[in-house]
Design an enzyme around this catalytic site. Structure first.
Site, PDB file in Angstrom:
ATOM      1  N   GLU A   1       0.834  -1.207   0.000  1.00 43.18           N
ATOM      2  CA  GLU A   1       0.000   0.000   0.000  1.00 43.18           C
ATOM      3  C   GLU A   1       0.865   1.252   0.000  1.00 43.18           C
ATOM      4  O   GLU A   1       1.840   1.344   0.749  1.00 43.18           O
ATOM      5  CB  GLU A   1      -0.899  -0.026   1.235  1.00 43.18           C
TER       6      GLU A   1
ATOM      7  N   ASP B   1      -4.318   0.357  -9.648  1.00 44.20           N
ATOM      8  CA  ASP B   1      -5.742   0.038  -9.795  1.00 44.20           C
ATOM      9  C   ASP B   1      -6.096  -0.328 -11.225  1.00 44.20           C
ATOM     10  O   ASP B   1      -6.802  -1.299 -11.487  1.00 44.20           O
ATOM     11  CB  ASP B   1      -6.602   1.234  -9.356  1.00 44.20           C
TER      12      ASP B   1
HETATM   13 MG    MG Z   1     -10.386   5.112  -7.509  1.00 47.53          MG
END
Ligand code: MG
Ligand code: ADP
Length: 391
Positions: free
Chosen positions: A37, A180
């Site tokens: 992260e 992502d």
């Molecule tokens: Mg997003």
């Protein structure tokens, strides 16, 4: 089949809206990040997996350059615009709000020299928006893949991910990393995706939890604290400052062995903590990779929890609700847990043995009720397929 039904429903809604049949229907998933992260803007490692939740898009080609965009999930009608008119920051060209995501993707394709001559688009998504599960990347990648197929662009998936990121960075104005979009475009069923965000090297890592009697729960806290946006930019700036002070291109270049020396060289205690998170988090990704390769999946639990502690104390991006998920899950028999996504709300993941899953889920839900928080939303993360054409 659920997916076929979803495709039929989205195609029918397209026909009702635009009065003709779509040329096809595409799907792109949301994701959870298993570990890694705030490493993707430090040239580091990440390991996301795709969720069964997807953004679906029914799309038909146009030849007049116009984009017509509609989402079943937001109020308001069809948004009409010309992607050339989009301006950086997501405010120009009539694409306020959500439409800047798909329109930004088309514009990014045009910027890269691809001939996209317009489209009618209808979107419906089962990825909860703003829950840290990447509904935005799902929206970008479903648009990118549909254009790629319909206009025969032949752009490889990792490159579609880069264009999706560019759309979000430039035309929405969100300074996200590459994780992502790559997860949504490139994940495969039954695997987590190990991604080196420096050279974009990928490895599909078998991650069949059910076969091992394990389960990965996602706990959507349903909160998103306001301070998130500015804090994200400050975290990025602190990481860049750390790398500059240490004379390396990115924090990725500080090894765990070199960490003490690096920390000693940094004057600012805040930058020191941020650097320590990034360096130890990168090491945790590699540790999880090694454990999965050796078939020691339950042993990743404590590594996830260590990641949470680092995000909470060193990177300071957690919040009371996320800390409560981790504490209550671990106190009731989970193997490990951590916040996932950017932080300040959104979702956490919990690794549990199948037999303990119900008790842990109940303990988390009860802890939220006792603390006076809104009930969280829980579901099981089944490692699912990346973006694909459905019809
Ligand atoms: Mg997003
Ligand atoms: P996350 O990606 O974690 O869900 P973001 O803030 O990055 O959160 O993206 C959420 C935004 O993406 C929403 O505010 C909306 O603008 C857009 N979005 C996501 N899903 C949809 C959808 N189904 N229809 C329209 N817009 C959507």
């Amino acid at each position: 089949m659920a997916f076929a039904d979803g495709a039929d429903g989205v195609a029918a809604a397209f026909r009702a809206l635009y009065g003709s049949r779509p040329d096809g229907v595409w799907a792109a998933p949301g994701r959870v990040n298993l570990i890694g992260e705030h490493t993707d803007y430090n040239d580091g490692f990440v390991m996301p997996l795709a969720l069964p939740h997807t953004a679906l898009a029914a799309v038909a080609r146009r030849t007049d350059g116009l984009l017509r965009l509609h989402s079943a999930d937001v109020p308001g009608g069809v948004v009409e615009l010309r992607p050339e008119a989009l301006e950086p920051g997501g405010t120009g060209g009539g694409a306020g709000g959500w439409a800047a995501y798909p329109a930004g993707v088309v514009r990014a394709l045009l910027d890269a020299g691809h001939a996209v001559t317009g489209a009618d688009v209808h979107i419906a998504s089962t990825v909860p928006a703003g829950a840290g599960l990447s509904s935005s990347a799902a929206l970008e990648i479903v648009t990118a893949l549909a254009c790629n197929d319909l206009f025969g662009l032949g752009v490889p998936r990792w490159q579609l991910a880069r264009l999706g990121r560019r759309a979000e960075n430039v035309y929405v104005g969100v300074p996200c990393g590459i994780m992502d979009q790559t997860a949504s475009a490139c994940c495969t069923e039954g695997h987590a995706l190990h991604l080196d965000t420096r050279d974009l090297a990928q490895r599909q890592v078998p991650f069949d939890l059910a076969a091992e009697g394990l389960r990965l729960l996602v706990v959507d806290t349903r909160v998103q604290h306001e301070l998130g946006e500015g804090a994200y930019a400050r975290r990025r700036a602190a990481c860049e400052e750390g790398a500059r002070a240490l004379g390396v291109p990115a924090l990725r270049d500080i090894t765990p062995e070199g960490l003490d020396e690096a920390l000693a060289a940094l004057g600012d205690p805040v930058v020191r903590r941020r650097v320590r998170h990034v360096v130890t988090e990168n090491a945790r990704v590699e540790q999880v990779l090694g454990l999965l390769d050796r078939g020691e999946t339950p042993a990743i639990g404590p590594v996830l929890t260590a990641g949470h502690t680092s995000l909470r104390d060193d990177f300071e991006v957690s919040c009371a609700e996320l800390d409560l998920v981790v504490a209550s899950a671990n106190a009731s028999g989970a193997l490990g847990a951590r916040m996932t996504g950017g932080g300040f709300g959104g979702s956490a993941i919990v690794l549990v043995e199948e037999a303990a899953a119900d008790a842990v889920a109940r303990a988390v839900t009860d802890a939220f009720a006792s603390a006076g928080h809104r009930a969280p939303r829980l579901f099981t993360a089944v490692p699912s397929a990346g973006a694909r054409r459905l019809a």
